[in-house]
Design a protein around this motif. Sequence first.
Motif, mmCIF file in Angstrom:
data_model
loop_
_atom_site.group_PDB
_atom_site.id
_atom_site.type_symbol
_atom_site.label_atom_id
_atom_site.label_comp_id
_atom_site.label_asym_id
_atom_site.label_seq_id
_atom_site.Cartn_x
_atom_site.Cartn_y
_atom_site.Cartn_z
ATOM 1 N N LEU A 30 6.845 4.593 14.729
ATOM 2 C CA LEU A 30 5.903 5.666 15.059
ATOM 3 C C LEU A 30 6.356 6.996 14.438
ATOM 4 C CD1 LEU A 30 3.270 5.791 16.620
ATOM 5 C CD2 LEU A 30 4.571 6.437 18.640
ATOM 6 N N ILE A 31 7.641 7.263 14.482
ATOM 7 C CA ILE A 31 8.167 8.470 13.831
ATOM 8 C C ILE A 31 7.880 8.418 12.332
ATOM 9 C CG2 ILE A 31 10.285 9.696 13.182
ATOM 10 C CD1 ILE A 31 11.384 8.962 15.947
ATOM 11 N N GLY A 32 8.126 7.270 11.723
ATOM 12 C CA GLY A 32 7.839 7.104 10.299
ATOM 13 C C GLY A 32 6.368 7.296 9.984
ATOM 14 N N LEU A 33 5.508 6.813 10.860
ATOM 15 C CA LEU A 33 4.073 6.973 10.669
ATOM 16 C C LEU A 33 3.684 8.445 10.686
ATOM 17 C CD1 LEU A 33 1.207 5.759 10.464
ATOM 18 C CD2 LEU A 33 1.189 5.696 12.958
ATOM 19 N N PHE A 34 4.220 9.198 11.642
ATOM 20 C CA PHE A 34 3.910 10.628 11.711
ATOM 21 C C PHE A 34 4.439 11.382 10.492
ATOM 22 C CE2 PHE A 34 3.655 9.979 16.483
ATOM 23 C CZ PHE A 34 2.273 10.002 16.494
ATOM 24 N N ILE A 35 5.608 11.010 10.021
ATOM 25 C CA ILE A 35 6.158 11.639 8.811
ATOM 26 C C ILE A 35 5.268 11.335 7.616
ATOM 27 C CG2 ILE A 35 8.076 11.588 7.169
ATOM 28 C CD1 ILE A 35 9.931 11.163 9.616
ATOM 29 N N ALA A 36 4.825 10.093 7.500
ATOM 30 C CA ALA A 36 3.970 9.703 6.378
ATOM 31 C C ALA A 36 2.627 10.437 6.423
ATOM 32 C CB ALA A 36 3.748 8.197 6.381
ATOM 33 N N ILE A 37 2.039 10.514 7.588
ATOM 34 C CA ILE A 37 0.749 11.209 7.727
ATOM 35 C C ILE A 37 0.908 12.686 7.338
ATOM 36 C CG2 ILE A 37 -0.954 12.046 9.399
ATOM 37 C CD1 ILE A 37 -0.627 9.317 10.818
ATOM 38 N N ARG A 38 1.953 13.291 7.821
ATOM 39 C CA ARG A 38 2.187 14.705 7.506
ATOM 40 C C ARG A 38 2.410 14.916 6.010
ATOM 41 N NH1 ARG A 38 6.945 18.646 9.168
ATOM 42 N NH2 ARG A 38 5.821 20.597 8.876
ATOM 43 N N ALA A 39 3.177 14.033 5.383
ATOM 44 C CA ALA A 39 3.453 14.156 3.960
ATOM 45 C C ALA A 39 2.197 13.913 3.121
ATOM 46 C CB ALA A 39 4.539 13.180 3.550
ATOM 47 N N LEU A 40 1.374 12.978 3.531
ATOM 48 C CA LEU A 40 0.183 12.648 2.758
ATOM 49 C C LEU A 40 -0.920 13.678 2.906
ATOM 50 C CD1 LEU A 40 0.046 8.792 3.238
ATOM 51 C CD2 LEU A 40 0.635 10.044 1.163
ATOM 52 N N ARG A 41 -0.906 14.415 3.982
ATOM 53 C CA ARG A 41 -1.941 15.464 4.155
ATOM 54 C C ARG A 41 -1.814 16.549 3.091
ATOM 55 N NH1 ARG A 41 -2.601 16.228 10.631
ATOM 56 N NH2 ARG A 41 -3.705 14.273 10.906
ATOM 57 N N LYS A 42 -0.639 16.732 2.529
ATOM 58 C CA LYS A 42 -0.442 17.722 1.472
ATOM 59 C C LYS A 42 -1.234 17.350 0.218
ATOM 60 C CE LYS A 42 4.307 18.756 2.751
ATOM 61 N NZ LYS A 42 5.695 18.719 2.266
ATOM 62 N N TYR A 43 -1.412 16.055 0.013
ATOM 63 C CA TYR A 43 -2.017 15.572 -1.232
ATOM 64 C C TYR A 43 -3.483 15.212 -1.100
ATOM 65 C CZ TYR A 43 2.835 15.371 -2.568
ATOM 66 O OH TYR A 43 4.142 15.696 -2.823
ATOM 67 N N HIS A 44 -3.987 15.149 0.105
ATOM 68 C CA HIS A 44 -5.386 14.720 0.284
ATOM 69 C C HIS A 44 -6.148 15.726 1.111
ATOM 70 C CE1 HIS A 44 -3.361 11.067 -0.962
ATOM 71 N NE2 HIS A 44 -4.531 10.651 -1.382
ATOM 72 N N ALA A 78 0.833 -1.202 0.000
ATOM 73 C CA ALA A 78 0.000 0.000 0.000
ATOM 74 C C ALA A 78 0.868 1.252 0.000
ATOM 75 C CB ALA A 78 -0.932 -0.008 1.200
ATOM 76 N N MET A 79 1.944 1.227 0.785
ATOM 77 C CA MET A 79 2.857 2.356 0.832
ATOM 78 C C MET A 79 3.498 2.596 -0.535
ATOM 79 S SD MET A 79 6.497 2.749 2.814
ATOM 80 C CE MET A 79 7.191 1.487 1.755
ATOM 81 N N GLN A 80 3.945 1.540 -1.182
ATOM 82 C CA GLN A 80 4.557 1.685 -2.503
ATOM 83 C C GLN A 80 3.556 2.235 -3.512
ATOM 84 O OE1 GLN A 80 6.369 -2.225 -3.147
ATOM 85 N NE2 GLN A 80 8.349 -1.196 -3.051
ATOM 86 N N SER A 81 2.317 1.826 -3.419
ATOM 87 C CA SER A 81 1.287 2.327 -4.319
ATOM 88 C C SER A 81 1.050 3.821 -4.113
ATOM 89 C CB SER A 81 -0.009 1.550 -4.097
ATOM 90 O OG SER A 81 -1.049 2.099 -4.847
ATOM 91 N N ILE A 82 0.964 4.237 -2.862
ATOM 92 C CA ILE A 82 0.748 5.654 -2.559
ATOM 93 C C ILE A 82 1.925 6.482 -3.049
ATOM 94 C CG2 ILE A 82 0.592 7.325 -0.671
ATOM 95 C CD1 ILE A 82 -1.038 5.146 0.857
ATOM 96 N N ILE A 83 3.133 5.996 -2.803
ATOM 97 C CA ILE A 83 4.326 6.728 -3.241
ATOM 98 C C ILE A 83 4.368 6.830 -4.752
ATOM 99 C CG2 ILE A 83 6.848 6.625 -3.374
ATOM 100 C CD1 ILE A 83 6.798 5.408 -0.540
#
Length: 114
Positions: free
Chosen positions: A100-114, A35-40
Amino acid sequence: MLYVIGFVCFAFANTGVMMMIFIIPYCLAGIGGPAMQSIISNQVPENAQGEIQGITTSLQSLAAIIGPWLASHIFVYFIQDGTPLYFPGAPFILSAFLTLIGLFIAIRALRKYH
């Protein structure tokens, strides 16, 4: 989050049966990789797909090299005689923290696009 739950449970497991039970959320988290690879891959243009997949694979390979080395040293430190805190589960707590740090980074990065 399932990886974080799995790592924390592993850290405090004291029997093999507990580890077998706790492996369930950890294994269910495995669906996150594709799922991560698909989103990226959806975030980059078609002509950059090879580059982004190469970067992702390179980071995974780097983690596969550094992770076991780091975890083994942390494990040895927390089980040796004279350690201030005897805690064999310390590498799992570090893994949960880094995830958990990676999760927060991913959430923050994905909020830009959604």
